[in-house]
Design a protein around this motif. Structure first.
Motif, mmCIF file in Angstrom:
data_model
loop_
_atom_site.group_PDB
_atom_site.id
_atom_site.type_symbol
_atom_site.label_atom_id
_atom_site.label_comp_id
_atom_site.label_asym_id
_atom_site.label_seq_id
_atom_site.Cartn_x
_atom_site.Cartn_y
_atom_site.Cartn_z
ATOM 1 N N LEU A 123 0.835 -1.201 0.000
ATOM 2 C CA LEU A 123 0.000 0.000 0.000
ATOM 3 C C LEU A 123 0.868 1.248 0.000
ATOM 4 N N ASP A 124 1.950 1.232 0.757
ATOM 5 C CA ASP A 124 2.862 2.371 0.789
ATOM 6 C C ASP A 124 3.411 2.660 -0.614
ATOM 7 N N GLY A 125 3.781 1.610 -1.347
ATOM 8 C CA GLY A 125 4.250 1.795 -2.714
ATOM 9 C C GLY A 125 3.173 2.369 -3.615
ATOM 10 N N GLN A 126 1.929 1.904 -3.432
ATOM 11 C CA GLN A 126 0.819 2.447 -4.210
ATOM 12 C C GLN A 126 0.639 3.943 -3.945
ATOM 13 N N CYS A 127 0.872 4.356 -2.717
ATOM 14 C CA CYS A 127 0.705 5.776 -2.362
ATOM 15 C C CYS A 127 1.763 6.638 -3.034
ATOM 16 N N TYR A 128 3.008 6.168 -3.061
ATOM 17 C CA TYR A 128 4.056 6.915 -3.766
ATOM 18 C C TYR A 128 3.766 6.955 -5.269
ATOM 19 N N HIS A 129 3.259 5.861 -5.815
ATOM 20 C CA HIS A 129 2.893 5.856 -7.233
ATOM 21 C C HIS A 129 1.782 6.866 -7.512
ATOM 22 N N ALA A 130 0.798 6.940 -6.605
ATOM 23 C CA ALA A 130 -0.302 7.889 -6.804
ATOM 24 C C ALA A 130 0.214 9.325 -6.789
ATOM 25 N N ALA A 131 1.137 9.615 -5.872
ATOM 26 C CA ALA A 131 1.710 10.960 -5.817
ATOM 27 C C ALA A 131 2.496 11.269 -7.088
ATOM 28 N N ALA A 132 3.297 10.295 -7.543
ATOM 29 C CA ALA A 132 4.084 10.500 -8.763
ATOM 30 C C ALA A 132 3.172 10.686 -9.969
ATOM 31 N N GLU A 133 2.108 9.894 -10.050
ATOM 32 C CA GLU A 133 1.199 10.016 -11.193
ATOM 33 C C GLU A 133 0.557 11.404 -11.237
ATOM 34 N N GLN A 134 0.068 11.879 -10.086
ATOM 35 C CA GLN A 134 -0.534 13.216 -10.077
ATOM 36 C C GLN A 134 0.480 14.277 -10.463
ATOM 37 N N GLY A 135 1.693 14.130 -9.963
ATOM 38 C CA GLY A 135 2.739 15.086 -10.316
ATOM 39 C C GLY A 135 3.058 15.063 -11.800
ATOM 40 N N ASN A 136 3.111 13.868 -12.380
ATOM 41 C CA ASN A 136 3.415 13.757 -13.808
ATOM 42 C C ASN A 136 2.303 14.342 -14.672
ATOM 43 N N ARG A 137 1.063 14.142 -14.265
ATOM 44 C CA ARG A 137 -0.049 14.711 -15.035
ATOM 45 C C ARG A 137 -0.022 16.243 -14.976
ATOM 46 N N ALA A 138 0.416 16.767 -13.845
ATOM 47 C CA ALA A 138 0.555 18.225 -13.757
ATOM 48 C C ALA A 138 1.638 18.728 -14.702
ATOM 49 N N LEU A 139 2.724 17.964 -14.842
ATOM 50 C CA LEU A 139 3.792 18.371 -15.759
ATOM 51 C C LEU A 139 3.284 18.458 -17.196
ATOM 52 N N LEU A 140 2.357 17.583 -17.563
ATOM 53 C CA LEU A 140 1.798 17.640 -18.913
ATOM 54 C C LEU A 140 1.019 18.925 -19.151
ATOM 55 N N GLU A 141 0.563 19.545 -18.070
ATOM 56 C CA GLU A 141 -0.170 20.801 -18.165
ATOM 57 C C GLU A 141 0.748 21.996 -17.944
ATOM 58 N N SER A 142 2.057 21.746 -18.065
ATOM 59 C CA SER A 142 3.085 22.790 -17.920
ATOM 60 C C SER A 142 3.061 23.436 -16.537
ATOM 61 N N ARG A 143 2.766 22.645 -15.546
ATOM 62 C CA ARG A 143 2.861 23.126 -14.169
ATOM 63 C C ARG A 143 3.451 21.994 -13.339
ATOM 64 N N ALA A 144 4.016 22.341 -12.221
ATOM 65 C CA ALA A 144 4.614 21.332 -11.344
ATOM 66 C C ALA A 144 3.967 21.438 -9.973
ATOM 67 N N LEU A 145 3.743 20.301 -9.345
ATOM 68 C CA LEU A 145 3.181 20.304 -7.999
ATOM 69 C C LEU A 145 4.277 20.587 -6.976
ATOM 70 N N SER A 146 3.889 21.204 -5.890
ATOM 71 C CA SER A 146 4.816 21.422 -4.772
ATOM 72 C C SER A 146 4.965 20.127 -3.983
ATOM 73 N N SER A 147 5.952 20.068 -3.126
ATOM 74 C CA SER A 147 6.137 18.871 -2.303
ATOM 75 C C SER A 147 4.932 18.650 -1.393
#
Length: 255
Positions: free
Chosen positions: A38-62
């Motif tokens: 589950l912990d790995g799934q949570c890091y994947h979810a955070a990375a996925e959201q961050g990557n989708r933001a990059l596609l919109e030319s924005r970056a998420l904060s920590s």
């Protein structure tokens, strides 16, 4: 055509122990989810959201990445039966913001996901011994630098040679006709590290992984036909309570 598509996870589990594969994928005995998964799934979810933001030319904060981790964690604890050791969940909650802060300040800002290249699901059909066999997978990210990228939350970093030799990345690279493979490694320790490790496997390595996958599927189909699922060497590291979720129900250990 086989009834269900095979995945790399299935082939990997069968290679470690056919009996554990039988319990999980043939008999479909579902056990509580170990918290590490589950912990790995949570890091994947955070990375996925961050990557989708990059596609919109924005970056998420920590802090936004951490919010995504925590949201996935809350949902997972509510929706899944999870097994965790004492203090394991609180420890993960404490560590995640530090890991994701290191990720956000470094590797995250260098990623260049392709349009449509995040969490890419695929399925294909292989000819294995004259039988059409379905194989499926999910690629975490297709990087604009022509790499198949897999995100890993790990206790220790994997070296360049380990990344270059990954059968999972080889199979995905063959499907997408990519020459480079890479890991984004989020190393979970008191002082976290995050690495982007890329490599270019040889043609022989790609072919060897394909042949390994075909041999493994052939063995699974043979076990299914005989209804005979051997157990791995009981003295091996894989045959232990720590590494096998089915240890306590294996016939060699008693039901």
């Amino acid at each position: 055509m086989s009834e269900r598509p095979f995945s790399y996870s299935q082939l990997s589990m069968f290679s470690k122990c056919p009996r554990s594969y039988y319990y999980r994928y043939e008999k479909r005995i579902y056990l509580p989810t170990p918290f590490r998964l589950l912990d790995g799934q949570c890091y994947h979810a955070a990375a996925e959201q961050g990557n989708r933001a990059l596609l919109e030319s924005r970056a998420l904060s920590s802090s936004q990445l951490t919010d995504a981790y925590m949201a996935k964690l809350a949902a997972g604890l509510e929706e899944q039966e999870v097994s965790a050791e004492g203090g394991e969940i609180d420890g993960a909650k404490d560590l995640a913001p530090r890991v994701l802060d290191v990720y956000e300040r470094g590797v995250y800002r260098t990623l260049r996901p392709e349009a449509g290249g995040i969490e890419v699901r695929f399925d294909t059909t292989w000819d294995v011994g004259g039988t059409g066999v379905a194989f499926c997978g999910v690629v975490d990210m297709l990087n604009a630098g022509d790499a198949i990228v897999d995100f890993k939350a790990v206790a220790r970093a994997h070296g360049h040679d380990q990344v270059r030799a990954s059968p999972q990345l080889h199979l995905y690279a063959r499907h997408f006709a990519r020459r480079r493979v890479a890991h984004v490694q989020l190393v979970k320790k008191r002082s976290p590290d995050v690495f982007f490790v890329s490599a270019e496997p040889s043609v022989a390595q790609l072919d060897n992984s394909r042949d390994w996958a075909h041999r493994t599927i052939t063995s699974i189909l043979a076990c299914r036909e005989r209804n005979d699922w051997p157990v791995c060497d009981p003295e091996s590291w894989a045959c232990s309570l720590r590494y096998c979720d089915y240890y306590n129900i294996c016939y060699r250990k008693g039901d």
